[in-house]
Scaffold this motif. Structure first.
Motif, PDB file in Angstrom:
ATOM      1  N   LEU A  30     -13.232   7.352   9.768  1.00 22.63           N
ATOM      2  CA  LEU A  30     -12.287   8.178   9.020  1.00 22.63           C
ATOM      3  C   LEU A  30     -10.998   8.402   9.811  1.00 22.63           C
ATOM      4  CD1 LEU A  30     -14.813  10.799   7.613  1.00 22.63           C
ATOM      5  CD2 LEU A  30     -13.452   9.205   6.238  1.00 22.63           C
ATOM      6  N   LEU A  31     -11.137   8.533  11.140  1.00 20.11           N
ATOM      7  CA  LEU A  31      -9.966   8.726  11.987  1.00 20.11           C
ATOM      8  C   LEU A  31      -9.036   7.511  11.905  1.00 20.11           C
ATOM      9  CD1 LEU A  31      -8.893  10.831  14.063  1.00 20.11           C
ATOM     10  CD2 LEU A  31      -9.982   9.446  15.838  1.00 20.11           C
ATOM     11  N   GLY A  32      -9.615   6.314  11.939  1.00 17.76           N
ATOM     12  CA  GLY A  32      -8.801   5.111  11.799  1.00 17.76           C
ATOM     13  C   GLY A  32      -8.150   5.017  10.432  1.00 17.76           C
ATOM     14  N   LEU A  33      -8.874   5.435   9.391  1.00 22.07           N
ATOM     15  CA  LEU A  33      -8.335   5.417   8.030  1.00 22.07           C
ATOM     16  C   LEU A  33      -7.136   6.342   7.899  1.00 22.07           C
ATOM     17  CD1 LEU A  33      -8.568   4.510   5.087  1.00 22.07           C
ATOM     18  CD2 LEU A  33     -10.271   6.320   4.746  1.00 22.07           C
ATOM     19  N   THR A  34      -7.171   7.484   8.581  1.00 24.66           N
ATOM     20  CA  THR A  34      -6.067   8.448   8.537  1.00 24.66           C
ATOM     21  C   THR A  34      -4.745   7.815   8.955  1.00 24.66           C
ATOM     22  OG1 THR A  34      -7.557  10.292   9.017  1.00 24.66           O
ATOM     23  CG2 THR A  34      -5.239  10.644   9.469  1.00 24.66           C
ATOM     24  N   THR A  35      -4.780   7.043  10.032  1.00 21.53           N
ATOM     25  CA  THR A  35      -3.561   6.412  10.541  1.00 21.53           C
ATOM     26  C   THR A  35      -2.975   5.421   9.545  1.00 21.53           C
ATOM     27  OG1 THR A  35      -4.439   6.625  12.794  1.00 21.53           O
ATOM     28  CG2 THR A  35      -2.603   5.121  12.477  1.00 21.53           C
ATOM     29  N   VAL A 224      10.807   9.927  -3.719  1.00 22.05           N
ATOM     30  CA  VAL A 224      10.527   9.851  -5.154  1.00 22.05           C
ATOM     31  C   VAL A 224       9.073  10.261  -5.378  1.00 22.05           C
ATOM     32  CG1 VAL A 224      10.347   8.355  -7.179  1.00 22.05           C
ATOM     33  CG2 VAL A 224      12.175   7.960  -5.516  1.00 22.05           C
ATOM     34  N   TRP A 225       8.848  11.142  -6.363  1.00 26.04           N
ATOM     35  CA  TRP A 225       7.482  11.502  -6.730  1.00 26.04           C
ATOM     36  C   TRP A 225       6.949  10.496  -7.745  1.00 26.04           C
ATOM     37  CZ3 TRP A 225       4.069  14.608  -4.574  1.00 26.04           C
ATOM     38  CH2 TRP A 225       4.518  15.670  -3.776  1.00 26.04           C
ATOM     39  N   ASP A 226       5.858   9.845  -7.421  1.00 26.78           N
ATOM     40  CA  ASP A 226       5.196   8.980  -8.387  1.00 26.78           C
ATOM     41  C   ASP A 226       3.694   9.012  -8.129  1.00 26.78           C
ATOM     42  OD1 ASP A 226       4.673   7.286  -6.207  1.00 26.78           O
ATOM     43  OD2 ASP A 226       6.388   6.010  -6.639  1.00 26.78           O
ATOM     44  N   ARG A 227       2.933   8.259  -8.899  1.00 27.23           N
ATOM     45  CA  ARG A 227       1.477   8.307  -8.816  1.00 27.23           C
ATOM     46  C   ARG A 227       0.967   7.849  -7.451  1.00 27.23           C
ATOM     47  NH1 ARG A 227      -1.539   5.616 -13.782  1.00 27.23           N
ATOM     48  NH2 ARG A 227      -0.184   7.199 -14.760  1.00 27.23           N
ATOM     49  N   SER A 228       1.578   6.825  -6.886  1.00 23.98           N
ATOM     50  CA  SER A 228       1.100   6.313  -5.599  1.00 23.98           C
ATOM     51  C   SER A 228       1.346   7.311  -4.472  1.00 23.98           C
ATOM     52  CB  SER A 228       1.782   4.982  -5.278  1.00 23.98           C
ATOM     53  OG  SER A 228       3.174   5.152  -5.109  1.00 23.98           O
ATOM     54  N   VAL A 229       2.509   7.964  -4.491  1.00 20.06           N
ATOM     55  CA  VAL A 229       2.841   8.968  -3.469  1.00 20.06           C
ATOM     56  C   VAL A 229       1.852  10.127  -3.518  1.00 20.06           C
ATOM     57  CG1 VAL A 229       4.525  10.769  -2.939  1.00 20.06           C
ATOM     58  CG2 VAL A 229       5.278   8.416  -3.189  1.00 20.06           C
ATOM     59  N   LEU A 230       1.571  10.614  -4.724  1.00 17.47           N
ATOM     60  CA  LEU A 230       0.621  11.713  -4.878  1.00 17.47           C
ATOM     61  C   LEU A 230      -0.797  11.265  -4.526  1.00 17.47           C
ATOM     62  CD1 LEU A 230       0.171  14.631  -5.753  1.00 17.47           C
ATOM     63  CD2 LEU A 230      -0.114  13.814  -8.101  1.00 17.47           C
ATOM     64  N   GLY A 231      -1.143  10.044  -4.905  1.00 18.65           N
ATOM     65  CA  GLY A 231      -2.478   9.535  -4.613  1.00 18.65           C
ATOM     66  C   GLY A 231      -2.734   9.421  -3.126  1.00 18.65           C
ATOM     67  N   LEU A 232      -1.734   8.970  -2.367  1.00 16.67           N
ATOM     68  CA  LEU A 232      -1.876   8.871  -0.914  1.00 16.67           C
ATOM     69  C   LEU A 232      -2.079  10.250  -0.293  1.00 16.67           C
ATOM     70  CD1 LEU A 232       0.855   6.189  -0.189  1.00 16.67           C
ATOM     71  CD2 LEU A 232      -1.605   5.933   0.227  1.00 16.67           C
ATOM     72  N   LEU A 233      -1.345  11.247  -0.790  1.00 17.06           N
ATOM     73  CA  LEU A 233      -1.502  12.605  -0.270  1.00 17.06           C
ATOM     74  C   LEU A 233      -2.887  13.148  -0.572  1.00 17.06           C
ATOM     75  CD1 LEU A 233      -0.377  15.124   1.080  1.00 17.06           C
ATOM     76  CD2 LEU A 233       0.563  15.808  -1.146  1.00 17.06           C
ATOM     77  N   MET A 234      -3.359  12.979  -1.801  1.00 20.29           N
ATOM     78  CA  MET A 234      -4.691  13.465  -2.160  1.00 20.29           C
ATOM     79  C   MET A 234      -5.776  12.751  -1.348  1.00 20.29           C
ATOM     80  SD  MET A 234      -4.285  15.876  -4.356  1.00 20.29           S
ATOM     81  CE  MET A 234      -2.815  16.274  -3.399  1.00 20.29           C
ATOM     82  N   GLY A 235      -5.579  11.445  -1.151  1.00 22.67           N
ATOM     83  CA  GLY A 235      -6.539  10.695  -0.347  1.00 22.67           C
ATOM     84  C   GLY A 235      -6.577  11.182   1.091  1.00 22.67           C
ATOM     85  N   GLN A 236      -5.403  11.455   1.663  1.00 20.90           N
ATOM     86  CA  GLN A 236      -5.355  11.919   3.051  1.00 20.90           C
ATOM     87  C   GLN A 236      -5.973  13.302   3.192  1.00 20.90           C
ATOM     88  OE1 GLN A 236      -5.048  10.328   5.714  1.00 20.90           O
ATOM     89  NE2 GLN A 236      -3.103  10.655   6.769  1.00 20.90           N
ATOM     90  N   ILE A 237      -5.760  14.169   2.213  1.00 19.61           N
ATOM     91  CA  ILE A 237      -6.377  15.500   2.241  1.00 19.61           C
ATOM     92  C   ILE A 237      -7.893  15.380   2.270  1.00 19.61           C
ATOM     93  CG2 ILE A 237      -6.820  17.540   0.800  1.00 19.61           C
ATOM     94  CD1 ILE A 237      -3.854  17.426  -0.027  1.00 19.61           C
ATOM     95  N   ALA A 238      -8.434  14.503   1.422  1.00 20.02           N
ATOM     96  CA  ALA A 238      -9.887  14.314   1.378  1.00 20.02           C
ATOM     97  C   ALA A 238     -10.403  13.731   2.684  1.00 20.02           C
ATOM     98  CB  ALA A 238     -10.255  13.396   0.212  1.00 20.02           C
ATOM     99  N   VAL A 239      -9.667  12.779   3.258  1.00 16.46           N
ATOM    100  CA  VAL A 239     -10.092  12.158   4.511  1.00 16.46           C
ATOM    101  C   VAL A 239     -10.066  13.171   5.654  1.00 16.46           C
ATOM    102  CG1 VAL A 239      -9.448  10.451   6.263  1.00 16.46           C
ATOM    103  CG2 VAL A 239      -9.485   9.814   3.850  1.00 16.46           C
ATOM    104  N   ILE A 240      -9.024  13.995   5.711  1.00 19.00           N
ATOM    105  CA  ILE A 240      -8.944  15.009   6.765  1.00 19.00           C
ATOM    106  C   ILE A 240     -10.098  16.005   6.644  1.00 19.00           C
ATOM    107  CG2 ILE A 240      -7.626  17.054   7.489  1.00 19.00           C
ATOM    108  CD1 ILE A 240      -5.103  15.387   7.197  1.00 19.00           C
ATOM    109  N   ALA A 241     -10.399  16.448   5.427  1.00 18.51           N
ATOM    110  CA  ALA A 241     -11.507  17.387   5.229  1.00 18.51           C
ATOM    111  C   ALA A 241     -12.827  16.762   5.672  1.00 18.51           C
ATOM    112  CB  ALA A 241     -11.580  17.815   3.764  1.00 18.51           C
TER     113      ALA A 241
END
Length: 305
Positions: A30-35, A224-241
């Protein structure tokens, strides 16, 4: 009052040795995925510090909700606050701010590679402070694993004109992480559970990152706000948790030296994902590097047997 709480690897029964090993693999992966997610987010238009702040804030809040749902009822204290701030600075805020800021200059793969060096530094600090003892298996394992880490580093392609400056910045990160590994063990608050300490540390780190972002006038929104930008943020939040849920559990099971080995896993995973997702170069040194890292982890994990 703060006391040393997490047991070392010697306290883990042989019959349950597989649990910390699987926890090690999961946390390091997960740590590697975060980067790599950070590298993708920066390409998508996020400022590195802004992306780190929102990821840490979201991940910390998610961890806090998990802790409350598990029955944790934290009692605020100066000891807990101090632990959260210093562990958040050393183990999350400072190393991640340096790493994320360096990604556009040296690449996510090289940033991930630098995660391979804290295990040896942590073991050296632990020996110096009397938190671990000298072991032939551990010394051989650390040497073999470090050899794998060096091969990983040699596989990095040359950077741009300012690459050497950012390379030096990223090389500071292993020393900071090693200090954080030791601090979290020696200052573990009395009777505090991993479920409680994870959100305390991550939320404290988010506050530090946010304050820095405000002072540095960082734009807290992507271009720019779009689906990919939001998806990356949501994914990173889940990975950090997920990462920090396992992070403190692993530290309690294996001590600071055992925990530090997530760096080797993170380096290998991060490099592989950087090749697959970011198009970074594949090098012939990668397979022997991964083999050496795996042998090193097994030897250090079995150092007391």
């Amino acid at each position: 009052m703060m006391t040393t709480c997490p047991p070392g690897a010697a306290d883990t029964p042989a019959s349950t040795a597989l649990i910390p090993f699987l926890c090690l693999l999961s946390t390091g992966g997960l740590l590697g995925l975060t980067t790599v997610i950070a590298g993708l987010a920066i390409r998508a238009g996020w400022h590195p510090i802004a992306f780190l702040f929102w990821s840490a804030l979201g991940g910390g809040l998610l961890l806090a909700m998990i802790a409350v749902a598990s029955g944790e009822r934290p009692k605020p204290s100066s000891a807990l606050l101090g632990y959260g701030l210093l562990s958040g600075l050393l183990s999350f805020a400072l190393p991640n701010m340096l790493s994320f800021a360096a990604i556009p200059h040296v690449g996510a793969g090289f940033v991930a590679l630098c995660q391979a060096f804290p295990p040896l530094l942590t073991y050296g600090l632990a020996l110096t402070l009397g938190l671990d003892r000298i072991s032939t298996k551990a010394v051989i394992g650390m040497t073999v694993g470090l050899g794998g880490a060096v091969l990983l580093a040699l596989s990095r392609p040359a950077g741009g004109s300012d690459g050497w400056i950012w390379t030096g910045v990223v090389l500071l990160v292993p020393f900071i992480l090693a200090a954080g590994n030791i601090y979290r063990s020696v200052a573990w608050p009395r009777q505090a559970s991993p479920r409680l300490l994870a959100p305390v540390m991550v939320l404290a780190a988010a506050a530090i990152i946010g304050l820095f972002g405000v002072l540095a006038a960082v734009p807290f929104s992507p271009t720019v706000w779009d689906r990919s930008v939001l998806g990356l943020l949501m994914g990173q939040i889940a990975v950090i948790a997920a990462t920090y849920t396992l992070y403190f559990v692993l530290q309690k099971l294996s001590g600071p030296v055992g925990l530090s080995q997530i760096g080797w896993i993170g380096a290998a995973t991060g490099k592989l994902l950087a090749v697959a997702c970011l198009g970074e170069a594949v090098h012939a040194l990668l397979p022997p590097a991964f083999l050496l890292i795996l042998v090193g982890i097994v030897l250090v994990s079995r150092r007391e047997q």
